[in-house]
Design a protein around this motif. Structure first.
Motif, mmCIF file in Angstrom:
data_model
loop_
_atom_site.group_PDB
_atom_site.id
_atom_site.type_symbol
_atom_site.label_atom_id
_atom_site.label_comp_id
_atom_site.label_asym_id
_atom_site.label_seq_id
_atom_site.Cartn_x
_atom_site.Cartn_y
_atom_site.Cartn_z
ATOM 1 N N ASN A 7 -10.251 5.747 5.841
ATOM 2 C CA ASN A 7 -9.831 5.978 4.462
ATOM 3 C C ASN A 7 -10.781 5.348 3.449
ATOM 4 O O ASN A 7 -10.986 5.886 2.364
ATOM 5 C CB ASN A 7 -8.408 5.461 4.258
ATOM 6 N N LEU A 8 -11.369 4.198 3.806
ATOM 7 C CA LEU A 8 -12.373 3.602 2.927
ATOM 8 C C LEU A 8 -13.600 4.510 2.843
ATOM 9 O O LEU A 8 -14.230 4.620 1.784
ATOM 10 C CB LEU A 8 -12.773 2.220 3.441
ATOM 11 N N SER A 9 -13.922 5.169 3.930
ATOM 12 C CA SER A 9 -15.012 6.137 3.911
ATOM 13 C C SER A 9 -14.708 7.263 2.929
ATOM 14 O O SER A 9 -15.576 7.677 2.142
ATOM 15 C CB SER A 9 -15.222 6.712 5.321
ATOM 16 N N SER A 10 -13.465 7.745 2.932
ATOM 17 C CA SER A 10 -13.062 8.809 1.997
ATOM 18 C C SER A 10 -13.180 8.352 0.547
ATOM 19 O O SER A 10 -13.659 9.100 -0.318
ATOM 20 C CB SER A 10 -11.620 9.251 2.277
ATOM 21 N N VAL A 11 -12.732 7.132 0.279
ATOM 22 C CA VAL A 11 -12.804 6.592 -1.081
ATOM 23 C C VAL A 11 -14.266 6.473 -1.533
ATOM 24 O O VAL A 11 -14.609 6.790 -2.680
ATOM 25 C CB VAL A 11 -12.103 5.215 -1.149
ATOM 26 N N THR A 12 -15.126 6.041 -0.617
ATOM 27 C CA THR A 12 -16.547 5.913 -0.936
ATOM 28 C C THR A 12 -17.156 7.273 -1.276
ATOM 29 O O THR A 12 -17.927 7.413 -2.233
ATOM 30 C CB THR A 12 -17.301 5.294 0.254
ATOM 31 N N HIS A 59 0.826 -1.207 0.000
ATOM 32 C CA HIS A 59 0.000 0.000 0.000
ATOM 33 C C HIS A 59 0.862 1.259 0.000
ATOM 34 O O HIS A 59 0.568 2.221 -0.717
ATOM 35 C CB HIS A 59 -0.898 0.001 1.242
ATOM 36 N N ARG A 60 1.924 1.227 0.781
ATOM 37 C CA ARG A 60 2.769 2.421 0.902
ATOM 38 C C ARG A 60 3.544 2.700 -0.379
ATOM 39 O O ARG A 60 3.689 3.855 -0.793
ATOM 40 C CB ARG A 60 3.741 2.249 2.075
ATOM 41 N N LYS A 84 -5.976 2.617 -3.938
ATOM 42 C CA LYS A 84 -5.665 1.890 -2.709
ATOM 43 C C LYS A 84 -6.838 0.992 -2.316
ATOM 44 O O LYS A 84 -7.989 1.427 -2.316
ATOM 45 C CB LYS A 84 -5.358 2.867 -1.568
ATOM 46 N N ASP A 85 -6.520 -0.249 -1.978
ATOM 47 C CA ASP A 85 -7.552 -1.222 -1.627
ATOM 48 C C ASP A 85 -7.673 -1.316 -0.100
ATOM 49 O O ASP A 85 -7.102 -2.211 0.536
ATOM 50 C CB ASP A 85 -7.199 -2.585 -2.233
#
Length: 448
Positions: A131-136, A48-49, A55-56
């Motif tokens: 971060n998944l919230s941001s991607v959503t 990831h880095r 990003k998953d």
């Protein structure tokens, strides 16, 4: 705009078969599986880095969830004496919240204790939720402002907005579990031994992160509440409000609650950030975010309290005072030199979105203020409260979303696992049976 986006940590390699002593040989396979599960987490964080592209975060969440039962199991086994340690294990993790970590991103912190690995893994899980919230949110965009969106599309994106808010509530629950359960257990385990810890391992900082995550979630809940009226309000800012608009007093209470959460989180972070020690100081990126969001939510609450008061003929002066206050706060944000950044790197998209948001909300506050000033000067003639007086009229806040409590996974081996409880039940049953046999023998002897 919320939520805050984290730079995820990375970690060094470790083998549980090397650091743990399994006297009975009962956990040889389990320790190998735990080492593999942790290696998978280390690998995905490293990927990831250093990887490019999307990003998953969902994969990171699943990998962390897979490893957590193993580290809980090892801690339980060591506590029960079923495993022992060759020496105090040291885990290497990169701090992503300290000022030093941002200045030298390749540096890692060596922290002893199995609890250190558990805490960093739970932090990684919570970061990934945020971060998944941001991607959503990035995927759905500002759909509430789209003129041609169908009801079906709006409903689907409303559900994704709810999903993003629930992810933040989950993150807040993980932080609360850390601050209320895991960190105190770690302190009890170490006793009087003092361990140098990066800021994210301090209880006050983790408590602050819990408040920030649920404040972010509450802002998304407010956005969800206004999706129906957002487009109409954008077309014609100011009064009269569209029929689809939610109650203004409710919006004010929701925003003031979010502001208080951000403000409380900022106070905790500042208290845990000695300026003489960069390794313990929380980076300015996070502190600036808390300050900006606290001020923004405060301004929005005062705007809606102002509109609510302005609509009442006997409180129009109150409305003018609240809206003047809101306008001042928004102007201070617009002129501020604070820079919102993401993951240690300045994001042009985030800066542009922040600038647009402030400009739109400032324009709206000016329109409302001008309207109610005119109404008060020509129709209502209500006295305008002073700054001190209007501050005393701010009502209590109201929460739209609460943290979702985190339930740690059941250990996959050891005394507190399902298999462990089954062994204990079987041992207890054998003990009870053996205790009854002598009595049965005596009864049979007496009958003879």
């Amino acid at each position: 705009m919320p939520p805050y986006q984290y730079e995820l940590p990375t970690t060094g390699a470790i083998s549980f078969t090397d650091i743990c002593i399994d006297g009975t040989g009962s956990y040889t396979v389990a320790l190998v599986e735990a080492t593999t599960a942790r290696a998978n987490l280390r690998s995905i964080l490293k990927e990831h880095r250093h990887g490019a592209g999307e990003k998953d975060y969902l994969r990171i969440i699943k990998t962390a969830d897979t490893y957590l039962p193993h580290i809980y199991s090892i801690i339980a086994c060591v506590t029960a004496g079923e495993l022992s340690l060759r020496n105090s294990p040291v885990f290497s993790w990169r701090s992503t919240l300290s000022s030093r970590g941002f200045a030298t991103p390749s540096s890692r912190t060596d922290v002893p204790s199995l609890y250190a690995d558990l805490v960093f893994t739970l932090l990684t899980l919570a970061y990934a939720y945020s971060n998944l919230s941001s991607v959503t949110l990035a995927a759905i965009g500002l759909y509430e402002l789209e003129r041609t969106i169908s009801d079906a599309e709006r409903k689907a994106k409303d559900e994704k907005l709810n999903f993003a808010a629930n992810l933040l509530a989950r993150a807040s629950g993980v932080y609360e579990h850390l601050s209320e359960k895991v960190l105190p257990e770690w302190d009890r385990a170490t006793g009087a031994t003092k361990i140098e810890r990066p800021p994210e391992l301090a209880k006050v900082v983790v408590t602050a992160l819990a408040k920030m995550a649920v404040a972010d979630a509450n802002q998304l809940a407010i956005r969800k509440l206004m999706t129906r009226s957002a487009y109409d309000s954008t077309l014609t800012p100011g009064p009269p409000l569209p029929q689809s608009h939610p109650p203004t007093s409710l919006l004010g209470k929701l925003y003031i609650h979010a502001s208080s959460l951000y403000s409380s989180a900022l106070s905790l972070v500042n208290a845990a950030s000695p300026t003489s020690n960069d390794s313990k100081e929380v980076n300015s990126n996070l502190r600036n975010y808390l300050l900006e969001e606290s001020t923004f939510c405060s301004a929005m609450s005062h705007r809606w309290f102002g509109v609510d008061a302005g609509e009442a003929s006997d409180r129009c002066g109150e409305g003018v005072a609240f809206l003047t206050w809101s306008k001042s706060e928004l102007e201070s944000l617009k002129e501020s030199k604070l820079k919102l950044s993401v993951g240690g790197k300045t994001s042009k998209e985030e800066k542009a979105a922040k600038k647009d948001r402030l400009a739109d909300d400032l324009d709206s506050a000016k329109v409302f203020l001008k309207y109610y000033q005119k109404m008060n000067d020509s129709v209502h003639f209500c006295p305008v409260p002073s700054n001190a007086e209007i501050r005393g009229k701010v009502p209590e806040g109201r929460a739209a979303i609460q943290p979702k409590p985190y339930s740690p996974p059941m250990p996959c081996f050891g005394p507190t696992s399902e298999e462990g409880f089954q062994r204990q039940a079987e041992a207890l049953s054998l003990q009870q049976n053996s205790g009854r046999n002598p009595d049965a023998s005596e009864e049979a002897s007496g009958a003879d």
